[in-house]
Design a protein around this motif. Structure first.
Motif, PDB file in Angstrom:
ATOM      1  N   UNK A 127     -40.322  55.896 -20.366  1.00 65.96           N
ATOM      2  CA  UNK A 127     -39.131  55.231 -19.813  1.00 65.96           C
ATOM      3  C   UNK A 127     -39.338  53.714 -19.771  1.00 65.96           C
ATOM      4  N   UNK A 128     -40.548  53.289 -19.391  1.00 63.21           N
ATOM      5  CA  UNK A 128     -40.844  51.851 -19.336  1.00 63.21           C
ATOM      6  C   UNK A 128     -40.873  51.280 -20.761  1.00 63.21           C
ATOM      7  N   UNK A 181     -33.761  57.813 -27.541  1.00 61.18           N
ATOM      8  CA  UNK A 181     -33.757  58.148 -26.118  1.00 61.18           C
ATOM      9  C   UNK A 181     -32.333  57.997 -25.586  1.00 61.18           C
ATOM     10  N   UNK A 182     -31.841  59.067 -24.955  1.00 60.38           N
ATOM     11  CA  UNK A 182     -30.443  59.108 -24.535  1.00 60.38           C
ATOM     12  C   UNK A 182     -30.286  58.759 -23.066  1.00 60.38           C
ATOM     13  N   UNK A 183     -31.278  59.163 -22.264  1.00 59.17           N
ATOM     14  CA  UNK A 183     -31.146  58.955 -20.826  1.00 59.17           C
ATOM     15  C   UNK A 183     -32.502  59.182 -20.151  1.00 59.17           C
ATOM     16  N   UNK A 184     -32.781  58.394 -19.108  1.00 60.53           N
ATOM     17  CA  UNK A 184     -34.039  58.579 -18.363  1.00 60.53           C
ATOM     18  C   UNK A 184     -33.749  58.524 -16.864  1.00 60.53           C
ATOM     19  N   UNK A 185     -34.587  59.176 -16.072  1.00 61.39           N
ATOM     20  CA  UNK A 185     -34.465  59.075 -14.606  1.00 61.39           C
ATOM     21  C   UNK A 185     -35.860  59.194 -14.009  1.00 61.39           C
ATOM     22  N   UNK A 231     -33.740  66.624 -11.383  1.00 65.88           N
ATOM     23  CA  UNK A 231     -33.849  65.471 -12.288  1.00 65.88           C
ATOM     24  C   UNK A 231     -33.372  65.848 -13.698  1.00 65.88           C
ATOM     25  N   UNK A 232     -33.504  67.130 -14.050  1.00 65.96           N
ATOM     26  CA  UNK A 232     -32.972  67.601 -15.335  1.00 65.96           C
ATOM     27  C   UNK A 232     -31.463  67.458 -15.352  1.00 65.96           C
ATOM     28  N   UNK A 233     -30.826  67.885 -14.249  1.00 64.30           N
ATOM     29  CA  UNK A 233     -29.368  67.771 -14.157  1.00 64.30           C
ATOM     30  C   UNK A 233     -28.939  66.303 -14.175  1.00 64.30           C
ATOM     31  N   UNK A 234     -29.747  65.454 -13.548  1.00 61.65           N
ATOM     32  CA  UNK A 234     -29.415  64.023 -13.482  1.00 61.65           C
ATOM     33  C   UNK A 234     -29.387  63.378 -14.881  1.00 61.65           C
ATOM     34  N   UNK A 238     -26.149  61.835 -16.813  1.00 62.06           N
ATOM     35  CA  UNK A 238     -26.152  60.430 -17.264  1.00 62.06           C
ATOM     36  C   UNK A 238     -25.739  60.303 -18.726  1.00 62.06           C
ATOM     37  N   UNK A 239     -26.081  61.315 -19.522  1.00 62.83           N
ATOM     38  CA  UNK A 239     -25.768  61.267 -20.957  1.00 62.83           C
ATOM     39  C   UNK A 239     -24.492  62.055 -21.278  1.00 62.83           C
TER      40      UNK A 239
END
Ligand code: UT7
Length: 325
Positions: A127-128, A181-185, A231-234, A238-239
């Motif tokens: 993510x970073x 990368x489509x989305x990160x949390x 966090x999977x749902x998040x 987001x995407x």
């Protein structure tokens, strides 16, 4: 108008030291009051790899990175960022990333640093790295998870020492004009730091406190399933995606029961989860990139597949990355 920069995994690699150590071998070696039956039933673990004394986290990472660079068709001198996720670094300092940079022969003075988020380390690190790539400052990042957890295990504590193994996994993350990368949390809650920790430090030439891994297994189990599902749902939300669009979930490999419960909560068929915990044990920050590389090399994961990477671990930390491979 300039077009946006995306980031994409262009190569994967991994490395496991030596030969696998079966549950029966481990029990015999450390005279444990345990059984293969108990370990398999409660965790799904059948074997793990343990690094020899003279092999450190950077040595495992070196092999994983060489394989990832080879797969991406890149040379070490093209790498302009190294992030190493580890809780078992070679030294207090310099960072394992700096040591790895030297061993790889990346002599272009690009940034290299370690990131500490225990078993969520790889999700944090990628993510970073993605943010560096999207900002335009990095074109080719090496993102690594590497661990020698065998160094921090109390071989008299059967509740923890049978669970972990050593290994390393790496990816090359490159700038491109399509995602990637489509989305990160990412998340952390330090109020749970006591349920999984190594509460020791080096001071005055001695190990002060307790230098071994300690865990309240049941508390960690409950936290892990809830955090991984949420966090999977998040990242899906987001995407603007749904779980049925995910081809493979690559969860942190701690316990087959945690993986199956998470898949169930997310509404994902369990055969869409990549599983290596049976053969690798829990390799902390290395577990996700190890599983990813194994699934890519076996032909299970193909270009264009949608992947859900999920980690949870000490801190407490948890996070997920949704990507198109
Ligand atoms: O990577 C970070 C995340 N780590 C994890 O996700 C680990 C999460 N936790 C777990 O995976 C599970 O809680 C464990 C595998 C650690 C333990 O499984 P459990 O079903 O929660 O067992 P338990 O801790 O409730 O222990 C049940 C019994 C106990 O004996 P008594 O008190 O019922 O007599 C333990 O002492 O099992 C005993 N036990 C063992 N027996 C044989 C604990 N470890 C062992 C062992 N062999 N290795």
């Amino acid at each position: 108008m300039t077009s946006p920069i995306y980031s994409r995994i262009t190569g994967t690699g991994s490395y496991l030291p030596g030969s696998p150590v079966s549950n029966a071998d481990l029990i015999k070696r450390h005279c444990l009051d345990s059984s293969d039956e108990w370990i398999v039933e409660r965790t799904g673990i059948r074997m793990r790899y343990l690094a020899p004394d003279n092999v450190g986290a950077s040595d495992l990472a070196l092999e994983a990175c060489r394989r990832a660079l080879d797969a991406a068709g890149k040379t070490p001198m093209e790498v302009d960022l190294i992030i190493v996720a580890t809780s078992t670094p070679d030294f207090v300092f310099p960072s394992t990333a700096a040591i790895l940079q030297r061993k790889l022969g990346v002599s272009n003075s690009s940034p290299a640093f370690d990131l500490q988020a225990v078993c969520t380390g790889f999700a944090y690190a990628i993510s970073v790295a993605e943010k560096f790539v999207r900002s335009g400052s990095t074109k080719c990042a090496l993102v690594v998870g590497t661990e020698v957890f065998s160094r921090i295990l109390d071989w008299k504590d059967r509740g923890t020492c049978v669970l972990f193994g050593d290994g390393s996994g790496a990816v090359v993350l490159e700038a491109g004009n399509a995602p990637g990368i489509l989305s990160t949390a990412l998340h952390a809650d330090g109020s749970y730091s006591d349920i999984l920790c190594v509460p020791g430090q080096v001071s005055g030439g001695l190990a002060i406190g307790d230098p071994f891994l300690r865990m309240d297994g049941q508390a960690v189990f409950k936290f892990a399933v809830k955090a991984l599902a949420e966090v999977g749902e998040e990242v899906l939300a987001n995407a603007s995606m749904t779980i049925d669009q995910v081809d493979w979930m690559i969860p942190h490999q701690a316990n087959i029961r945690i993986i199956n419960s998470t898949a169930k909560k997310l509404g994902l068929s369990p055969d869409k989860a990549i599983i290596t915990v049976d053969r690798h044990g829990n390799t902390s920050a290395a577990s996700i990139p190890l599983a990813l590389d194994e699934a890519v090399r076996s032909g299970k994961i193909r270009r264009g597949d949608k992947l859900l990477l999920e980690g949870v671990g000490g801190g407490f930390t948890w996070g997920a990355v949704l990507l198109e491979f």
